[in-house]
Design a protein around this motif. Sequence first.
Motif, mmCIF file in Angstrom:
data_model
loop_
_atom_site.group_PDB
_atom_site.id
_atom_site.type_symbol
_atom_site.label_atom_id
_atom_site.label_comp_id
_atom_site.label_asym_id
_atom_site.label_seq_id
_atom_site.Cartn_x
_atom_site.Cartn_y
_atom_site.Cartn_z
ATOM 1 N N PHE A 1 0.820 -1.207 0.000
ATOM 2 C CA PHE A 1 0.000 0.000 0.000
ATOM 3 C C PHE A 1 0.854 1.257 0.000
ATOM 4 O O PHE A 1 0.500 2.248 -0.628
ATOM 5 N N GLU A 2 1.975 1.226 0.691
ATOM 6 C CA GLU A 2 2.864 2.389 0.704
ATOM 7 C C GLU A 2 3.425 2.637 -0.696
ATOM 8 O O GLU A 2 3.451 3.771 -1.172
ATOM 9 N N THR A 3 3.840 1.585 -1.374
ATOM 10 C CA THR A 3 4.370 1.703 -2.734
ATOM 11 C C THR A 3 3.283 2.176 -3.696
ATOM 12 O O THR A 3 3.501 3.086 -4.496
ATOM 13 N N THR A 4 2.104 1.571 -3.597
ATOM 14 C CA THR A 4 0.999 1.941 -4.475
ATOM 15 C C THR A 4 0.564 3.372 -4.228
ATOM 16 O O THR A 4 0.345 4.142 -5.169
ATOM 17 N N PHE A 5 0.470 3.772 -2.964
ATOM 18 C CA PHE A 5 0.031 5.122 -2.634
ATOM 19 C C PHE A 5 1.047 6.155 -3.106
ATOM 20 O O PHE A 5 0.672 7.190 -3.668
ATOM 21 N N SER A 6 2.347 5.889 -2.903
ATOM 22 C CA SER A 6 3.359 6.850 -3.328
ATOM 23 C C SER A 6 3.403 6.941 -4.855
ATOM 24 O O SER A 6 3.625 8.010 -5.428
ATOM 25 N N MET A 7 3.167 5.829 -5.540
ATOM 26 C CA MET A 7 3.128 5.845 -6.994
ATOM 27 C C MET A 7 1.895 6.627 -7.483
ATOM 28 O O MET A 7 1.982 7.430 -8.399
ATOM 29 N N TRP A 8 0.762 6.442 -6.820
ATOM 30 C CA TRP A 8 -0.480 7.123 -7.187
ATOM 31 C C TRP A 8 -0.375 8.616 -6.968
ATOM 32 O O TRP A 8 -0.797 9.421 -7.798
ATOM 33 N N THR A 9 0.213 9.015 -5.833
ATOM 34 C CA THR A 9 0.353 10.443 -5.556
ATOM 35 C C THR A 9 1.356 11.089 -6.493
ATOM 36 O O THR A 9 1.262 12.269 -6.792
#
Length: 112
Positions: free
Chosen positions: A100-108
Motif C-alpha cells: 500500500f505504501e508503494t501503491t500510494f506513493s506511486m499514485w500520488t
Amino acid sequence: MPLFYFLGGLTFSRRGGFKAFLARKAKTLLIPYYIFSLYFIAKPLAVILIPSLSSTFHSSHDYGNAGRQLFKVLIMGDGLWFLMAFFVGEIVMYGLTSLFETTFSMWTGFCS
C-alpha cells in the motif's frame, strides 16, 4: 486474546527493513512459542523416550500416538496457536503495508 491482537496491531512497526523485522518477530513470538510448547510436549516426549511411563500417567490423553501429538504441538500450533497465528499475521501485515505504501506513493506521484 482479542486484546492481545488489538494491542499488537496498535504497536505494529516496520522499522529496520524486512530482515530485521523478521528477526525481531521470530525472537518475540516464535521463541516464546517453542519454549512454552515444551510444557505441552513433556508427557508425550517422556512416553516416547520411556514407553513404560504411559501406564503411570493418570490422564485421559492417549499417549500411544505421542509422535502425532508432538507434530500437532510443534508444527500445527496446538495449544499456543495464537502466537503462531499472530506471527503469520504480522508477516502478512508487513507485506500489505509495503504494498500500500508503494501503491500510494506511486499514485500520488501521478496526481502531482
